[in-house]
Design an enzyme around this catalytic site. Structure first.
Site, mmCIF file in Angstrom:
data_model
loop_
_atom_site.group_PDB
_atom_site.id
_atom_site.type_symbol
_atom_site.label_atom_id
_atom_site.label_comp_id
_atom_site.label_asym_id
_atom_site.label_seq_id
_atom_site.Cartn_x
_atom_site.Cartn_y
_atom_site.Cartn_z
ATOM 1 N N TYR A 26 -14.619 4.101 -15.622
ATOM 2 C CA TYR A 26 -14.767 2.332 -16.234
ATOM 3 C C TYR A 26 -16.034 2.005 -15.747
ATOM 4 O O TYR A 26 -16.893 0.826 -15.364
ATOM 5 C CB TYR A 26 -13.676 1.079 -14.684
ATOM 6 C CG TYR A 26 -13.685 -0.159 -15.149
ATOM 7 C CD1 TYR A 26 -12.515 0.517 -15.930
ATOM 8 C CD2 TYR A 26 -14.258 -1.619 -14.654
ATOM 9 C CE1 TYR A 26 -12.298 -1.498 -16.641
ATOM 10 C CE2 TYR A 26 -14.067 -1.935 -14.750
ATOM 11 C CZ TYR A 26 -12.625 -2.004 -15.460
ATOM 12 O OH TYR A 26 -12.507 -3.767 -16.365
ATOM 13 N N GLY A 27 -17.101 2.771 -16.591
ATOM 14 C CA GLY A 27 -18.217 2.804 -16.523
ATOM 15 C C GLY A 27 -18.481 1.305 -17.751
ATOM 16 O O GLY A 27 -17.905 0.980 -18.627
ATOM 17 N N ASP A 84 -20.279 12.931 -19.272
ATOM 18 C CA ASP A 84 -19.869 14.317 -19.735
ATOM 19 C C ASP A 84 -19.712 15.598 -18.470
ATOM 20 O O ASP A 84 -19.312 16.062 -19.202
ATOM 21 C CB ASP A 84 -21.260 14.502 -20.907
ATOM 22 C CG ASP A 84 -20.634 13.334 -21.746
ATOM 23 O OD1 ASP A 84 -19.363 13.105 -22.604
ATOM 24 O OD2 ASP A 84 -21.815 13.278 -22.779
ATOM 25 N N HIS A 109 -16.302 10.776 -26.757
ATOM 26 C CA HIS A 109 -17.408 11.898 -27.179
ATOM 27 C C HIS A 109 -17.504 13.515 -27.066
ATOM 28 O O HIS A 109 -16.575 13.741 -26.222
ATOM 29 C CB HIS A 109 -18.760 11.751 -26.272
ATOM 30 C CG HIS A 109 -20.115 12.510 -26.722
ATOM 31 N ND1 HIS A 109 -20.619 12.650 -27.798
ATOM 32 C CD2 HIS A 109 -21.032 13.599 -25.573
ATOM 33 C CE1 HIS A 109 -21.639 13.814 -27.709
ATOM 34 N NE2 HIS A 109 -22.110 13.919 -26.175
ATOM 35 N N GLU A 228 -45.648 -7.143 -29.395
ATOM 36 C CA GLU A 228 -46.026 -6.468 -30.147
ATOM 37 C C GLU A 228 -45.085 -5.262 -30.995
ATOM 38 O O GLU A 228 -44.294 -5.029 -31.598
ATOM 39 C CB GLU A 228 -47.609 -6.297 -30.422
ATOM 40 C CG GLU A 228 -47.732 -6.130 -31.891
ATOM 41 C CD GLU A 228 -47.710 -7.420 -32.975
ATOM 42 O OE1 GLU A 228 -47.291 -7.183 -33.967
ATOM 43 O OE2 GLU A 228 -47.705 -8.188 -32.326
HETATM 44 P P1 NAP Z 1 -20.808 6.063 -16.648
HETATM 45 O O1 NAP Z 1 -21.532 4.542 -17.489
HETATM 46 O O2 NAP Z 1 -21.770 6.827 -16.007
HETATM 47 O O3 NAP Z 1 -19.072 5.499 -15.901
HETATM 48 C C1 NAP Z 1 -18.746 6.524 -15.479
HETATM 49 C C2 NAP Z 1 -16.689 6.110 -14.516
HETATM 50 O O4 NAP Z 1 -16.847 7.551 -14.487
HETATM 51 C C3 NAP Z 1 -17.790 5.235 -13.587
HETATM 52 O O5 NAP Z 1 -16.445 3.842 -13.696
HETATM 53 C C4 NAP Z 1 -17.951 6.220 -12.176
HETATM 54 O O6 NAP Z 1 -16.478 5.878 -11.572
HETATM 55 C C5 NAP Z 1 -16.408 7.259 -12.791
HETATM 56 N N1 NAP Z 1 -16.062 8.988 -12.426
HETATM 57 C C6 NAP Z 1 -17.265 9.171 -11.317
HETATM 58 N N2 NAP Z 1 -16.655 9.760 -11.422
HETATM 59 C C7 NAP Z 1 -15.178 10.333 -11.716
HETATM 60 C C8 NAP Z 1 -14.609 11.132 -11.104
HETATM 61 N N3 NAP Z 1 -14.656 11.455 -10.121
HETATM 62 N N4 NAP Z 1 -12.808 10.579 -11.385
HETATM 63 C C9 NAP Z 1 -12.627 9.314 -11.710
HETATM 64 N N5 NAP Z 1 -13.878 8.519 -12.053
HETATM 65 C C10 NAP Z 1 -14.899 8.877 -12.336
HETATM 66 O O7 NAP Z 1 -20.544 6.597 -18.127
HETATM 67 P P2 NAP Z 1 -20.283 6.390 -20.209
HETATM 68 O O8 NAP Z 1 -22.060 6.481 -20.248
HETATM 69 O O9 NAP Z 1 -18.788 5.483 -20.076
HETATM 70 O O10 NAP Z 1 -19.917 7.613 -20.584
HETATM 71 C C11 NAP Z 1 -18.774 8.308 -20.121
HETATM 72 C C12 NAP Z 1 -18.037 8.624 -21.821
HETATM 73 O O11 NAP Z 1 -18.253 8.011 -22.952
HETATM 74 C C13 NAP Z 1 -19.460 10.115 -22.307
HETATM 75 O O12 NAP Z 1 -18.271 11.165 -22.596
HETATM 76 C C14 NAP Z 1 -20.518 9.991 -22.508
HETATM 77 O O13 NAP Z 1 -21.294 10.274 -23.738
HETATM 78 C C15 NAP Z 1 -18.813 9.196 -23.850
HETATM 79 N N6 NAP Z 1 -20.094 7.552 -25.181
HETATM 80 C C16 NAP Z 1 -20.941 6.952 -23.714
HETATM 81 C C17 NAP Z 1 -21.595 5.741 -24.364
HETATM 82 C C18 NAP Z 1 -22.420 4.899 -23.742
HETATM 83 O O14 NAP Z 1 -21.915 3.660 -24.044
HETATM 84 N N7 NAP Z 1 -22.042 4.953 -22.628
HETATM 85 C C19 NAP Z 1 -21.747 5.781 -26.216
HETATM 86 C C20 NAP Z 1 -20.788 6.263 -26.376
HETATM 87 C C21 NAP Z 1 -19.794 7.350 -26.192
HETATM 88 P P3 NAP Z 1 -18.489 5.776 -9.764
HETATM 89 O O15 NAP Z 1 -18.624 4.107 -10.897
HETATM 90 O O16 NAP Z 1 -17.136 5.416 -8.850
HETATM 91 O O17 NAP Z 1 -19.565 6.319 -9.938
HETATM 92 MG MG MG Z 2 -24.170 10.104 -26.930
#
Ligand code: NAP
Ligand code: MG
Length: 342
Positions: A26-27, A84, A109, A228
């Site tokens: 839930y990030g 990832d 992703h 700027e």
């Molecule tokens: P993120 O913001 O770092 O969030 C990660 C989430 O996963 C957090 O809620 C974290 O909980 C939870 N988590 C961590 N370890 C875990 C585990 N062992 N079991 C269950 N949950 C766990 O990640 P994100 O950037 O959204 O990335 C997630 C995916 O989306 C990746 O594949 C990334 O490439 C893709 N993606 C991201 C974006 C972006 O905008 N960020 C854009 C396109 C694609 P805690 O808070 O407790 O650590």
């Molecule tokens: Mg990316």
């Protein structure tokens, strides 16, 4: 032939209306998918590990939260939205053992599947729905009645229903409002890594900082350099997004436009393009991913140092003060307001 662009009329939410959709994590992406799908009338649950600090946030925002294994057990479609580099472990321990036939596994992703960190299970549909924007924008655009364009991909060996599910999910998160294109895990992964490294994140931050440093080192006020080289960039990029590069050039002064033509190529030129090609090669060969996996396993020493150096750069101190004088910018500062900003 130009790529087919799927819009709202090509996707049917009913395909997943009766299903339980589990979002693991839930990030940034997870909270956006979860909230948008829920507001689209779909049944969403969240999977997290026991001590996750995101759990309280997800509950407060109206979701049932389960430990990952249980969420997978309860769900028909499971999206992995954990970082990832953590996906393989979560997959092995909590997802795979509960991934029974007929379930769909979804990614946002392509990295883990394309570079083999996770081996796609047989007999299970594996899809990707990847909005082309940061999670917080995926959410804010949806709330404003807009959408972030998205990519879908269907992994080899999936059933013919998989694409309908991917399109429905893309509609639920708002992607079909803007346009959805079908791609492959490979193409999405390689272009996404290239875009963020060479242009969007790496390229843009390096360009902004080099411009800022050049002005400050020449004795100009840092506040001037900030406006700027950083603040105004968004205004220019907004014009590009709305009207293309020529449209942006139409709006700026003749002098700015002339300077654009003669000086742009002095900064970004054949040499920069050569560097971009080398970056792309490292991505395609898997060298980038291999090094990133190693850095992760080593406990992220370089990554942590980069974060510290970035935060200590003068542009950040200058920016903090100036942004605090602009309440509308400050209000949108996502740092500290999101579910799990690490
Ligand atoms: P993120 O913001 O770092 O969030 C990660 C989430 O996963 C957090 O809620 C974290 O909980 C939870 N988590 C961590 N370890 C875990 C585990 N062992 N079991 C269950 N949950 C766990 O990640 P994100 O950037 O959204 O990335 C997630 C995916 O989306 C990746 O594949 C990334 O490439 C893709 N993606 C991201 C974006 C972006 O905008 N960020 C854009 C396109 C694609 P805690 O808070 O407790 O650590
Ligand atoms: Mg990316």
């Amino acid at each position: 032939m130009p790529a087919k662009v799927y819009t709202d009329k090509d996707a049917d939410l009913r395909v997943i209306k009766k299903k339980t959709l589990a979002i693991i994590g839930y990030g940034s992406q997870g909270h956006a998918h979860a909230q948008n799908l829920k507001d689209s009338g779909l049944n969403v649950i969240i999977g997290l590990y026991k001590k996750s600090k995101s759990a309280a946030v997800a509950r407060k925002q109206g979701f049932e939260v389960f430990e990952t294994a249980e969420a997978v057990e309860r769900a028909d479609v499971i999206m992995i939205a954990v970082p990832d580099m953590k996906q393989a472990e979560v997959y092995e321990n909590d997802i795979l053992p509960n991934l029974t036939e007929g379930k769909t596994l979804a990614f946002t992703h392509g990295l883990a599947i394309h570079f083999g960190l996770i081996e796609a299970p047989k007999g299970i549909d594996v899809i990707m729905v990847a909005p082309k924007g940061p999670g917080h924008v995926v959410r804010s655009q949806y709330v404003e009645g807009k959408g972030v364009p998205a990519l879908i991909a269907i992994n080899e060996g999936s059933s013919k229903d998989a694409k309908k599910v991917a399109l429905a999910w893309a509609k639920g998160v708002g992607g079909t409002r803007a346009g959805v294109i079908e791609t492959t895990f490979k193409e999405e992964c390689e272009t996404d890594l290239f875009g963020e490294q060479a242009v969007l994140c790496g390229g843009a931050s390096a360009l902004v900082m080099a411009g800022f440093e050049t002005l400050v080192e020449a004795g100009y006020q840092p506040e001037m350099a900030y406006f700027e080289c950083l603040h105004e960039l968004k205004l220019i990029v907004d014009l590009m997004v709305e009207s293309g590069i020529s449209g942006m050039r139409f709006s700026i002064s003749e002098t700015a436009e002339w300077g654009d033509y003669i000086s742009g190529p002095r900064v970004i030129n054949a040499q920069s393009k050569k560097a971009m090609k080398a970056i792309l090669k490292d991505i395609q060969t898997g060298k980038f991913t291999k090094n990133w996996v190693k850095e992760y396993k080593d406990g992220l020493p370089k990554y942590k140092q980069f974060i510290e150096d970035g935060q200590n750069h003068q542009i950040e101190k200058t920016g903090q003060r100036l942004r605090s004088l602009m309440p509308w910018v400050k209000k949108r500062n996502i740092k500290g307001t999101q579910a799990s900003y690490n």
